[in-house]
Structure formats: structure tokens, C-alpha cells
Design a protein around this motif. Structure first.
Motif, PDB file in Angstrom:
ATOM      1  N   ASP A  12       0.814  -1.214   0.000  1.00  0.00           N
ATOM      2  CA  ASP A  12       0.000   0.000   0.000  1.00  0.00           C
ATOM      3  C   ASP A  12       0.848   1.266   0.000  1.00  0.00           C
ATOM      4  O   ASP A  12       0.471   2.282  -0.597  1.00  0.00           O
ATOM      5  N   GLU A  13       2.035   1.198   0.666  1.00  0.00           N
ATOM      6  CA  GLU A  13       2.901   2.377   0.730  1.00  0.00           C
ATOM      7  C   GLU A  13       3.482   2.736  -0.631  1.00  0.00           C
ATOM      8  O   GLU A  13       3.867   3.887  -0.864  1.00  0.00           O
ATOM      9  N   LEU A  14       3.568   1.765  -1.509  1.00  0.00           N
ATOM     10  CA  LEU A  14       4.177   1.997  -2.824  1.00  0.00           C
ATOM     11  C   LEU A  14       3.149   2.312  -3.904  1.00  0.00           C
ATOM     12  O   LEU A  14       3.522   2.661  -5.030  1.00  0.00           O
ATOM     13  N   LYS A  15       1.873   2.166  -3.580  1.00  0.00           N
ATOM     14  CA  LYS A  15       0.853   2.446  -4.589  1.00  0.00           C
ATOM     15  C   LYS A  15       0.771   3.946  -4.886  1.00  0.00           C
ATOM     16  O   LYS A  15       1.037   4.762  -4.007  1.00  0.00           O
ATOM     17  N   PRO A  16       0.451   4.330  -6.118  1.00  0.00           N
ATOM     18  CA  PRO A  16       0.121   3.446  -7.250  1.00  0.00           C
ATOM     19  C   PRO A  16       1.386   2.854  -7.878  1.00  0.00           C
ATOM     20  O   PRO A  16       2.389   3.556  -8.074  1.00  0.00           O
ATOM     21  N   LEU A  17       1.367   1.561  -8.142  1.00  0.00           N
ATOM     22  CA  LEU A  17       2.529   0.875  -8.701  1.00  0.00           C
ATOM     23  C   LEU A  17       2.641   1.109 -10.196  1.00  0.00           C
ATOM     24  O   LEU A  17       1.645   1.035 -10.918  1.00  0.00           O
ATOM     25  N   SER A  18       3.864   1.397 -10.631  1.00  0.00           N
ATOM     26  CA  SER A  18       4.133   1.568 -12.068  1.00  0.00           C
ATOM     27  C   SER A  18       5.626   1.364 -12.272  1.00  0.00           C
ATOM     28  O   SER A  18       6.388   1.147 -11.331  1.00  0.00           O
ATOM     29  N   ILE A  19       6.047   1.459 -13.523  1.00  0.00           N
ATOM     30  CA  ILE A  19       7.473   1.362 -13.827  1.00  0.00           C
ATOM     31  C   ILE A  19       8.256   2.467 -13.127  1.00  0.00           C
ATOM     32  O   ILE A  19       9.431   2.314 -12.800  1.00  0.00           O
ATOM     33  N   GLN A  20       7.563   3.596 -12.848  1.00  0.00           N
ATOM     34  CA  GLN A  20       8.216   4.711 -12.163  1.00  0.00           C
ATOM     35  C   GLN A  20       8.602   4.327 -10.734  1.00  0.00           C
ATOM     36  O   GLN A  20       9.610   4.812 -10.202  1.00  0.00           O
ATOM     37  N   THR A  21       7.787   3.441 -10.115  1.00  0.00           N
ATOM     38  CA  THR A  21       8.121   2.967  -8.764  1.00  0.00           C
ATOM     39  C   THR A  21       9.486   2.307  -8.767  1.00  0.00           C
ATOM     40  O   THR A  21      10.331   2.553  -7.901  1.00  0.00           O
ATOM     41  N   TRP A  22       9.687   1.455  -9.745  1.00  0.00           N
ATOM     42  CA  TRP A  22      10.983   0.774  -9.908  1.00  0.00           C
ATOM     43  C   TRP A  22      12.092   1.792 -10.150  1.00  0.00           C
ATOM     44  O   TRP A  22      13.152   1.729  -9.508  1.00  0.00           O
ATOM     45  N   MET A  23      11.870   2.728 -11.016  1.00  0.00           N
ATOM     46  CA  MET A  23      12.895   3.707 -11.369  1.00  0.00           C
ATOM     47  C   MET A  23      13.264   4.584 -10.177  1.00  0.00           C
ATOM     48  O   MET A  23      14.426   4.952  -9.997  1.00  0.00           O
TER      49      MET A  23
END
Length: 297
Positions: A12-23
């Protein structure tokens, strides 16, 4: 959820998940490599995407993660639609690798600092490592010897050498051998070899570590002293007077032929005997004369 836990977050802390989360979480240096590998996979130049990258943990430390993935769906234009993959925490593995690297560097420094030539052999007798001193004394570089046996054992030294190798592998006890070895430019050196087995907990006997001390000058000095001693002995043997040399304890270290004949001993028989005990009358020799000798010495 597990991927989020690797970097210390809940999903939940990382949402919204996307490729940007990884970057955002990936180390900038590793992100460049990851992007390049992804691009290759998107272009169908690789079967799978695989990359090791550092990820920023919630506590500001870096975690090593191994990413593996594969595109499983493409659109009609050939562009990727869906990709599946795994993220594996390999931080402990990387820490172990780093510790091993540091130990290897430490060992390399010790081996390089060894003043005598040193070789590490595998069980087939091929050099796996030579130090700088080996190249300086014998003339070969590691690149010249890699995958080959070192061609420096003279023909008459092969059997004694192989006997010692069999001995060390059968007993596990380190061995020492005075032998001869050839240099790259065909000079013959007197060498003292000290060898021990390298053991591995999972492989058993791995090979040998061998130190080769150049004793050529030492042997020359020994030969020179022997010749001088023989010459002196021949001179002493020509005199008709008894001549004896004693060490500080009164033991006979030299006696000429006239002396040994006069005393009734062979020269080899009397050498090392105490002069005062063996050649003087008892008990005066040891009780009276020997104490005076000791005070003089």
C-alpha cells in the motif's frame, strides 16, 4: 507484497505501482544497465530480461535484487503488452561475494609479498597462480604457463620430484626437497622446495602450494668451504706433528693424520669426542685440565 517487503515497504505504501516505482527505487547506475537490458528484450534480442540492481530500502540502505522477466504478450504492432517476472533478494549473496573478494585480495597481497618464488598447482600439475618473485627468478609469466606444466624439471630430477608428490598426497604431510630447476633461459639453479597440500571442505585435495627457494649461492659457498677444508686437511696431514682443533665445549672438530695415528683412532672415529675425556688420562683430564680450558674459553 514480497517485492515491497524486500525494500522495507508494504504494498500500500508503494501504490500506485508503475514502472516509475521501480525507477525511483533503483540505483541510478544500475538503472542505466537495467534500461539497456530491457530495451534489448523489447527488441526481441534476448529470450529473457535479467539484471542485478541495487534498490533503495526504506531505511536508506541498498538491497541487491536480481530481476528476471519475460514478455508474454505483444500487440499487433509488435509492441510489448504484458510482462511477468521475479525479484529475488540477493543481498546476502552479494555480501558473501564481497567478503570472499576481500579475502582473495588479502591472500594475493600476502603471496605477492612472499620474497621466494611461489606456485599454486591444481591436481593435474598446472599452475593456477605464480607470484612476482617466480617470474623474476625463472623468467615465465603466468600467461605463458596457463594450462601447461612448467617445463623446468631436469630429466634427472623428475623421479625424485614425482616421488615427493606421491608422498605428500598419500600422507598429507608437507615435504621439503633439495633439487635443481631450469630457468626460461636454460640456467640451472639449486632449489629448496617446500610444498603443502591445499585442502577444500567440499573438494578434498585441491592441489599444492609450493615455495621454491633459490639456494644456488648457498650451495656454491658450501662447495667452496668444502674445497678449502679439504685443502687444509691435506696440508695438515703432511705435517708430522699432532694438530687438533677443539670447539668451546672441548669437542674435537679437526685432527690431522699424525694425531689420529698417535692416539690410535681413525679420524672419523674421534671427531666429535671430548678431548679431555677421551684423550687425556683419568681423572685429571676432566677434573683438572678441562676446568682450566673452560676458564680460558
Amino acid at each position: 507484497e514480497q517485492w515491497a517487503a524486500i525494500v522495507g515497504y508494504s504494498l500500500d505504501e508503494l501504490k500506485p505501482l508503475s514502472i516509475q516505482t521501480w525507477m525511483d527505487l533503483c540505483h541510478p547506475e544500475d538503472l542505466k544497465e537495467s534500461n539497456a537490458l530491457l530495451e534489448r528484450h523489447f527488441k526481441k534480442e534476448s529470450e529473457i530480461y535479467q539484471c542485478e540492481a541495487r534498490m533503495k530500502h526504506k531505511d536508506d540502505t541498498w538491497k541487491y535484487v536480481q530481476d528476471k522477466g519475460k514478455i508474454i504478450e505483444w500487440d499487433e504492432a509488435g509492441k510489448p503488452l504484458r510482462m511477468i517476472g521475479t525479484h529475488t533478494d540477493i543481498t546476502e549473496l552479494k555480501q558473501t561475494e564481497e567478503e570472499l573478494r576481500k579475502r582473495e585480495e588479502h591472500l594475493q597481497a600476502i603471496l605477492q609479498a612472499t620474497p621466494d618464488p611461489l606456485v599454486v598447482y591444481d591436481k593435474q600439475g598446472h599452475p593456477q597462480y605464480i607470484n612476482t618473485s617466480f617470474s623474476q627468478v625463472f623468467g615465465w609469466t603466468f600467461e605463458e604457463l596457463q594450462g601447461e606444466r612448467i617445463p623446468f624439471v631436469p630429466e634427472d630430477q623428475k623421479e625424485p620430484t614425482f616421488t615427493k608428490i606421491r608422498e605428500i598426497y598419500s600422507t598429507g604431510i608437507p615435504v621439503t626437497l633439495d633439487t635443481k630447476r631450469l630457468t626460461k633461459d636454460n640456467r640451472l639453479l639449486d632449489i629448496r622446495i617446500s610444498a603443502a597440500i591445499i585442502q577444500s571442505s567440499w573438494e578434498g585435495h585441491y592441489g599444492l602450494v609450493v615455495i621454491l627457494t633459490d639456494i644456488t649461492e648457498h650451495k656454491r659457498m658450501e662447495e667452496r668451504l668444502r674445497r678449502e677444508r679439504d685443502l687444509s686437511q691435506r696440508y695438515l696431514d703432511t705435517t708430522q706433528t699432532m694438530m687438533v682443533a677443539l670447539d668451546v665445549d672441548g669437542r674435537i672438530t679437526m685432527i690431522n693424520r699424525s694425531g689420529s695415528e698417535l692416539l690410535g683412532y681413525a679420524q672419523d672415529e674421534i671427531l666429535g669426542c671430548n678431548w679431555f675425556e677421551t684423550c687425556l688420562s683419568h681423572p685429571e683430564g676432566m677434573e683438572s685440565v678441562y676446568p682450566v680450558f673452560q676458564r680460558i674459553m
